[in-house]
Write a protein that holds these residues in place. Sequence first.
Motif, PDB file in Angstrom:
ATOM      1  N   ASN A   1     -22.227 -34.970  60.524  1.00 47.94           N
ATOM      2  CA  ASN A   1     -23.385 -35.403  59.721  1.00 47.94           C
ATOM      3  C   ASN A   1     -23.126 -35.440  58.225  1.00 47.94           C
ATOM      4  OD1 ASN A   1     -23.183 -32.592  59.576  1.00 47.94           O
ATOM      5  ND2 ASN A   1     -25.379 -32.304  59.313  1.00 47.94           N
TER       6      ASN A   1
ATOM      7  N   TYR B   1     -25.775 -30.028  64.080  1.00 44.62           N
ATOM      8  CA  TYR B   1     -26.994 -30.457  63.398  1.00 44.62           C
ATOM      9  C   TYR B   1     -27.361 -31.880  63.796  1.00 44.62           C
ATOM     10  CZ  TYR B   1     -26.933 -26.214  60.628  1.00 44.62           C
ATOM     11  OH  TYR B   1     -26.973 -24.898  60.242  1.00 44.62           O
ATOM     12  N   ASP B   2     -28.564 -32.281  63.415  1.00 48.02           N
ATOM     13  CA  ASP B   2     -29.127 -33.568  63.784  1.00 48.02           C
ATOM     14  C   ASP B   2     -28.199 -34.710  63.376  1.00 48.02           C
ATOM     15  OD1 ASP B   2     -31.115 -35.243  64.796  1.00 48.02           O
ATOM     16  OD2 ASP B   2     -31.905 -35.596  62.791  1.00 48.02           O
TER      17      ASP B   2
ATOM     18  N   GLU C   1     -28.259 -33.303  68.763  1.00 44.95           N
ATOM     19  CA  GLU C   1     -28.066 -32.096  67.964  1.00 44.95           C
ATOM     20  C   GLU C   1     -27.897 -30.883  68.876  1.00 44.95           C
ATOM     21  OE1 GLU C   1     -31.410 -30.723  65.637  1.00 44.95           O
ATOM     22  OE2 GLU C   1     -32.842 -31.712  66.952  1.00 44.95           O
ATOM     23  N   TRP C   2     -27.685 -29.727  68.270  1.00 44.18           N
ATOM     24  CA  TRP C   2     -27.548 -28.420  68.919  1.00 44.18           C
ATOM     25  C   TRP C   2     -26.230 -28.251  69.648  1.00 44.18           C
ATOM     26  CZ3 TRP C   2     -30.242 -24.738  66.863  1.00 44.18           C
ATOM     27  CH2 TRP C   2     -31.501 -25.012  66.332  1.00 44.18           C
TER      28      TRP C   2
ATOM     29  N   HIS D   1     -21.243 -26.060  65.187  1.00 45.77           N
ATOM     30  CA  HIS D   1     -21.725 -25.921  63.816  1.00 45.77           C
ATOM     31  C   HIS D   1     -22.830 -24.877  63.676  1.00 45.77           C
ATOM     32  CE1 HIS D   1     -22.170 -28.621  59.966  1.00 45.77           C
ATOM     33  NE2 HIS D   1     -21.960 -27.367  59.679  1.00 45.77           N
ATOM     34  N   ARG D   2     -23.553 -24.624  64.760  1.00 43.08           N
ATOM     35  CA  ARG D   2     -24.583 -23.577  64.729  1.00 43.08           C
ATOM     36  C   ARG D   2     -24.882 -23.134  66.152  1.00 43.08           C
ATOM     37  NH1 ARG D   2     -30.471 -26.478  63.531  1.00 43.08           N
ATOM     38  NH2 ARG D   2     -30.072 -28.446  64.626  1.00 43.08           N
TER      39      ARG D   2
ATOM     40  N   TRP E   1     -28.558 -21.281  56.391  1.00 42.79           N
ATOM     41  CA  TRP E   1     -27.856 -21.656  57.621  1.00 42.79           C
ATOM     42  C   TRP E   1     -28.046 -20.655  58.745  1.00 42.79           C
ATOM     43  CZ3 TRP E   1     -26.011 -21.776  52.652  1.00 42.79           C
ATOM     44  CH2 TRP E   1     -25.959 -23.048  52.087  1.00 42.79           C
TER      45      TRP E   1
ATOM     46  N   SER F   1     -31.936 -21.363  60.429  1.00 41.40           N
ATOM     47  CA  SER F   1     -32.252 -22.448  61.358  1.00 41.40           C
ATOM     48  C   SER F   1     -32.242 -21.983  62.804  1.00 41.40           C
ATOM     49  CB  SER F   1     -31.251 -23.594  61.185  1.00 41.40           C
ATOM     50  OG  SER F   1     -29.941 -23.164  61.463  1.00 41.40           O
TER      51      SER F   1
END
Length: 343
Positions: free
Chosen positions: A65, A100-101, A109-110, A138-139, A336, A339
Amino acid sequence: MAWSPAENRYESMKYNRVGRSGLKLPAISLGLWHNFGGDTPHERKVEMCRTAFDLGITHFDLANNYGPPPGSAETAFGEILRTDFAGLRDELIISSKAGYDMWPGPYGEWGSRKYLIASCDQSLKRMGIDYVDIFYSHRFDPDTPLEETCAALDHIVRSGRALYVGISSYNSQRTREAATILKDLGTPCLIHQPSYSMLNRWIETDGLVDTLDELGIGSIVFSPLAQGMLTTKYLGGIPEDSRAAQNHFLKKDFIRPQTIDNIRKLNDIAQARGQTLAQMAIAWVLRGGRITSALIGASRSSQIVDCVKALEKAEFSEQELKAIDVYAREADINLWTRSAELV
């Protein structure tokens, strides 16, 4: 006249081993999060990459992204790989991420297998390469089983899309869980990428640094300058062309009087050390050898040159560290981990 990389590019940069792996990263890496999208002239992007590589920065960090618009940073870097960096692929560490989106709908995402593998394929296509060196989750995704996310990372390595995998912004508990799953799958977690700076010290209080040491996982910290707050930029207010003025990731309400006063005191300490505040901030996150690499961003080449000079004065006395601790206070700027709420 065609550009050729500096012959002495490896002489002054320090390279640190990533955890207990065989890989080394430069002590300073270049992130292409901001200032590498469609709103930045391509010539400036080329100049920044050339400057970084000439200084021994071999690691270029991206994500699906990054832009704006999303994807444009990888597209621009892919063009540089085909032109200026042609023939240099094996001297580079290229990383990308997904979390992320990125595109519309429920699969954009996710941390699902569907999203991670599709995103990796898109990133490789944008950059025009067969594999990335490191691919990250990323998360943390609280709604997808961690086993599914890790199995997707394992598949990305086994299918030749990446050489190593990592995670970003996972807390200590989730890092342990992910590392165990990945180890059992046979694709160990190479590296963790958390935010960390003198104004954002969550990895200390969470115990993440101790966890990474124990597990033999490397670390590359992003936003070591707190998105520019740990420079002199905001000591006189919020400039119109600054990141804080845009009120996107760096919020205007982060620029609080007490925080600015602490930054001013930290700047005094940096000046007494013969460094810029930015140089001291980078040296500080690398202190003690527990962090593998500091991930910087830049909007022009001169900033990269300035940041690399942090390595010229990387040591701190106990007195200096104690003085810094008085003013290096948590400023509640860590977006970060909010979220996913580090669940």
